[in-house]
Write an enzyme that holds these catalytic residues in place. Structure first.
Site, PDB file in Angstrom:
ATOM      1  N   LEU A 156     -14.799   3.763   9.919  1.00 33.74           N
ATOM      2  CA  LEU A 156     -15.850   2.749  10.122  1.00 33.74           C
ATOM      3  C   LEU A 156     -15.327   1.566  10.933  1.00 33.74           C
ATOM      4  CD1 LEU A 156     -15.239   0.079   8.199  1.00 33.74           C
ATOM      5  CD2 LEU A 156     -16.083   1.566   6.411  1.00 33.74           C
ATOM      6  N   GLU A 158     -15.727  -2.516  11.405  1.00 38.19           N
ATOM      7  CA  GLU A 158     -16.295  -3.732  10.819  1.00 38.19           C
ATOM      8  C   GLU A 158     -17.398  -4.231  11.743  1.00 38.19           C
ATOM      9  OE1 GLU A 158     -13.264  -6.616   9.867  1.00 38.19           O
ATOM     10  OE2 GLU A 158     -12.153  -5.131   8.737  1.00 38.19           O
ATOM     11  N   PHE A 255     -14.920   1.511  25.416  1.00 38.98           N
ATOM     12  CA  PHE A 255     -13.595   0.928  25.176  1.00 38.98           C
ATOM     13  C   PHE A 255     -12.792   0.696  26.448  1.00 38.98           C
ATOM     14  CE2 PHE A 255     -11.641  -0.198  21.219  1.00 38.98           C
ATOM     15  CZ  PHE A 255     -12.735  -0.119  20.382  1.00 38.98           C
ATOM     16  N   CYS A 266      -6.770  -3.482  11.796  1.00 38.15           N
ATOM     17  CA  CYS A 266      -6.377  -2.085  11.997  1.00 38.15           C
ATOM     18  C   CYS A 266      -5.497  -1.841  13.218  1.00 38.15           C
ATOM     19  CB  CYS A 266      -7.627  -1.213  12.051  1.00 38.15           C
ATOM     20  SG  CYS A 266      -8.469  -1.153  10.469  1.00 38.15           S
ATOM     21  N   ARG A 334      -8.064 -11.431  10.549  1.00 37.79           N
ATOM     22  CA  ARG A 334      -6.716 -10.843  10.579  1.00 37.79           C
ATOM     23  C   ARG A 334      -6.309 -10.545  12.028  1.00 37.79           C
ATOM     24  NH1 ARG A 334      -7.420  -6.586   5.600  1.00 37.79           N
ATOM     25  NH2 ARG A 334      -9.543  -6.535   6.402  1.00 37.79           N
TER      26      ARG A 334
HETATM   27  N1  LIG Z   1     -11.144  -2.874   7.629  1.00 43.40           N
HETATM   28  C1  LIG Z   1     -11.398  -1.861   8.418  1.00 43.40           C
HETATM   29  O1  LIG Z   1     -12.157  -1.958   9.386  1.00 43.40           O
HETATM   30  C2  LIG Z   1     -10.778  -0.515   8.150  1.00 43.40           C
HETATM   31  C3  LIG Z   1     -11.301   0.635   8.773  1.00 43.40           C
HETATM   32  C4  LIG Z   1     -10.728   1.866   8.504  1.00 43.40           C
HETATM   33  C5  LIG Z   1      -9.644   1.964   7.646  1.00 43.40           C
HETATM   34  N2  LIG Z   1      -9.137   0.837   7.061  1.00 43.40           N
HETATM   35  C6  LIG Z   1      -8.017   0.974   6.129  1.00 43.40           C
HETATM   36  O2  LIG Z   1      -8.518   0.897   4.802  1.00 43.40           O
HETATM   37  C7  LIG Z   1      -7.573   0.241   3.942  1.00 43.40           C
HETATM   38  C8  LIG Z   1      -8.210  -0.961   3.290  1.00 43.40           C
HETATM   39  O3  LIG Z   1      -8.560  -1.888   4.296  1.00 43.40           O
HETATM   40  P1  LIG Z   1      -9.515  -3.131   3.999  1.00 43.40           P
HETATM   41  O4  LIG Z   1      -9.776  -3.768   5.314  1.00 43.40           O
HETATM   42  O5  LIG Z   1     -10.645  -2.663   3.172  1.00 43.40           O
HETATM   43  O6  LIG Z   1      -8.518  -4.036   3.133  1.00 43.40           O
HETATM   44  P2  LIG Z   1      -8.899  -5.304   2.217  1.00 43.40           P
HETATM   45  O7  LIG Z   1      -7.672  -6.124   2.193  1.00 43.40           O
HETATM   46  O8  LIG Z   1     -10.182  -5.895   2.679  1.00 43.40           O
HETATM   47  O9  LIG Z   1      -9.153  -4.669   0.773  1.00 43.40           O
HETATM   48  C9  LIG Z   1      -8.151  -4.110  -0.034  1.00 43.40           C
HETATM   49  C10 LIG Z   1      -8.468  -4.463  -1.488  1.00 43.40           C
HETATM   50  O10 LIG Z   1      -7.630  -3.730  -2.360  1.00 43.40           O
HETATM   51  C11 LIG Z   1      -7.350  -4.544  -3.492  1.00 43.40           C
HETATM   52  N3  LIG Z   1      -6.198  -3.975  -4.210  1.00 43.40           N
HETATM   53  C12 LIG Z   1      -4.890  -4.001  -3.870  1.00 43.40           C
HETATM   54  N4  LIG Z   1      -4.156  -3.329  -4.772  1.00 43.40           N
HETATM   55  C13 LIG Z   1      -5.010  -2.845  -5.700  1.00 43.40           C
HETATM   56  C14 LIG Z   1      -4.856  -2.053  -6.868  1.00 43.40           C
HETATM   57  N5  LIG Z   1      -3.662  -1.581  -7.260  1.00 43.40           N
HETATM   58  N6  LIG Z   1      -5.952  -1.773  -7.592  1.00 43.40           N
HETATM   59  C15 LIG Z   1      -7.162  -2.205  -7.208  1.00 43.40           C
HETATM   60  N7  LIG Z   1      -7.372  -2.951  -6.106  1.00 43.40           N
HETATM   61  C16 LIG Z   1      -6.309  -3.257  -5.346  1.00 43.40           C
HETATM   62  C17 LIG Z   1      -7.142  -5.912  -2.879  1.00 43.40           C
HETATM   63  O11 LIG Z   1      -7.280  -6.925  -3.837  1.00 43.40           O
HETATM   64  C18 LIG Z   1      -8.243  -5.933  -1.819  1.00 43.40           C
HETATM   65  O12 LIG Z   1      -9.448  -6.476  -2.327  1.00 43.40           O
HETATM   66  C19 LIG Z   1      -6.386  -0.076   4.838  1.00 43.40           C
HETATM   67  O13 LIG Z   1      -5.444   0.952   4.761  1.00 43.40           O
HETATM   68  C20 LIG Z   1      -6.979  -0.119   6.225  1.00 43.40           C
HETATM   69  O14 LIG Z   1      -6.053   0.180   7.237  1.00 43.40           O
HETATM   70  C21 LIG Z   1      -9.695  -0.394   7.273  1.00 43.40           C
END
Ligand SMILES: NC(=O)c1ccc[n+]([C@@H]2O[C@H](COP(=O)([O-])OP(=O)(O)OC[C@H]3O[C@@H](n4cnc5c(N)ncnc54)[C@H](O)[C@@H]3O)[C@@H](O)[C@H]2O)c1
Length: 439
Positions: A156, A158, A255, A266, A334
């Site tokens: 996805l 953002e 892109f 990311c 970020r």
């Molecule tokens: N943000 C994006 O656009 C996107 C897109 C694709 C993939 N990703 C990947 O998805 C993952 C998450 O990204 P995000 O942007 O959602 O991160 P984020 O920082 O917004 O959310 C992560 C959440 O996990 C919680 N957390 C940490 N340890 C925990 C635990 N042990 N138990 C329960 N909760 C816990 C944190 O408090 C936080 O709220 C990453 O690996 C990222 O690379 C992100």
């Protein structure tokens, strides 16, 4: 189905909410009690278009709830998604401590078989580590309960996250056992009724696919940025070049936009993590090292242009900045280019008045301790008395601004556009000293 999502950030919250929207019962866990309290009270901790309404609707229907209680969350879902952060470690590799803590928690509390799904972006070999962590924890407990580990990377974007999740281009499943494949197919069936978009593959290939996709996108951006900088020197217009290139179906138009560098949660971290994986395996990853280096330089490109225009010492200068988020339609700060630009301008003695329609609160949190940075309540009041306007995020509201008002508010009619929003000839006609990227 009953599903638990571990980690209620951008990915976890969107995943949980969209799964609930399709009729599943979803419990989202997070370690952050403030986040969970906000969600329980009907608010959302992030900005993502359409998400708040969907969260409220599904919570009200009793299909979506939130907790900080690990035992409750493990007991809830037959499927346990892990969607916690994987930030870069000191050497650039992905820090897996949150993923492994989540896996350990599941194994500590489970009393029946579970399918554990890695949705976080994780390096190749992580599913094996999750498996080993869970096996060791179950052995410590002296119990033998079956579990499967699936890799299901998330693609996805953002700002368009709900649409991407509800109508995915592809659903990648790295999975080795038949029962888990069957369960995941059933879970995702409502998301691709038109035609099958599921790609089942081995776990390692699934893990690598996510990094490969992000690294390819980052490469396109850095390539275009370098080309744009060259076009400037050669007197060519990168916009014309982009159209000429993109019309080749092997290249395509997507892109190929040059700008003030890529940021976000990311691309920067995933490029670094893939370089680190290469290093561990004895591969130099020369292309990606250059992608990263070019991007670092590009984040400073607008400052370089300002320095050329106003001199090295920016003491006593005041600049307006439109756009703080790393891209439009998000409040995510970020690795945003605006952070590098603000730090560099204020280090050189300038003051900055910034405006962002959504990310100002988050920007205040991450940059609020900089006394030379102020936040304006609207786009025009950011301009008052500024020596130049810098555009860093291409929010729609910046596309057709009131140029008379801009000219009247700025001390000098100078615009440095890091996102190529306007037609240079027209801006020159309006009397602006307008500088874009590669034009
Ligand atoms: N943000 C994006 O656009 C996107 C897109 C694709 C993939 N990703 C990947 O998805 C993952 C998450 O990204 P995000 O942007 O959602 O991160 P984020 O920082 O917004 O959310 C992560 C959440 O996990 C919680 N957390 C940490 N340890 C925990 C635990 N042990 N138990 C329960 N909760 C816990 C944190 O408090 C936080 O709220 C990453 O690996 C990222 O690379 C992100």
């Amino acid at each position: 189905m009953k599903i638990t999502v571990v980690g209620s950030g951008y990915v976890g919250l969107v995943t949980g909410t969209c799964l609930a929207e399709m009729g599943n019962h979803v419990l989202c866990l997070d370690v952050d009690p403030v986040k969970i309290a906000t969600l329980q009270q009907g608010g959302i901790p992030i900005y993502e278009p359409g998400l708040e309404d969907m969260v409220k609707r599904n919570a009200a229907a009793g299909r979506l709830s939130f907790t900080t209680d690990v035992a409750e969350s493990v007991a809830f879902g037959e499927i346990q998604f892990i969607a916690v952060g994987t930030p870069p470690d000191e050497d650039g590799s992905a820090d897996l401590q949150y993923v492994l803590a989540a896996a350990r928690n599941i194994a500590l509390h489970m009393s029946e078989p579970k399918v554990v799904v890695d949705k976080s972006t994780v390096p190749v070999g992580t599913a094996d580590k999750v498996k080993a962590q869970m096996a060791a924890t179950l052995a410590e407990r002296g119990v033998d309960i079956a579990f499967s580990v699936v890799s299901n990377p998330e693609f996805l974007k953002e700002g368009a996250a709900i649409d991407d999740f509800m109508r995915p281009d592809r659903i990648v499943l790295g999975v080795e056992d038949e029962r888990a494949i069957e369960l995941m197919r059933r879970l995702y069936a409502p998301f691709h009724r038109n035609h099958d978009r599921i790609l089942v593959m081995d776990v390692r290939s699934a893990e690598l696919t996510k990094y490969a996709a992000n690294a390819m996108l980052a490469t396109r951006i850095s390539f275009m940025n370098e080309l744009a900088n060259l076009a400037e020197s050669l007197g060519a217009d990168i916009e014309q070049v982009r159209l000429g290139m993109g019309s080749d179906p092997r290249i395509g138009y997507h892109f190929l936009y040059p700008g003030a560098g890529y940021g976000g949660s990311c691309f920067p971290k995933d490029v670094k993590a893939l370089v680190a994986s290469g290093r561990e395996q004895g591969h130099a990853m020369r292309v990606l090292n250059a992608v990263e280096e070019a991007n670092e330089a590009q984040k400073r490109r607008l400052v370089d242009k300002l320095v050329k225009r106003f001199g090295e010492d920016l003491g006593g200068r005041h600049f307006a900045l439109w756009g703080l988020a790393f891209k439009p339609n998000t409040d995510d700060m970020r690795e945003a280019s605006s952070r590098v630009i603000v730090a560099e301008l204020t280090r050189r003695g300038a003051t900055v008045a910034a405006f962002d329609p959504v990310a100002a609160v988050e920007a205040q949190r991450v940059m609020g301790d900089n006394p030379s940075l102020s936040f304006a309540p609207d786009m025009i009041s950011a301009l008052h008395g500024a020596d130049a306007l810098l555009i860093v995020t291409e929010w729609k509201m910046f596309r057709t601004p009131d140029f008379d008002a801009i000219k009247a508010s700025l001390k000098q009619p100078v615009i440095l556009d890091g996102r190529n929003m306007y037609d240079p000839a027209w801006l020159r006609e309006l009397g602006f000293d307008y500088q874009a990227i590669g034009r």
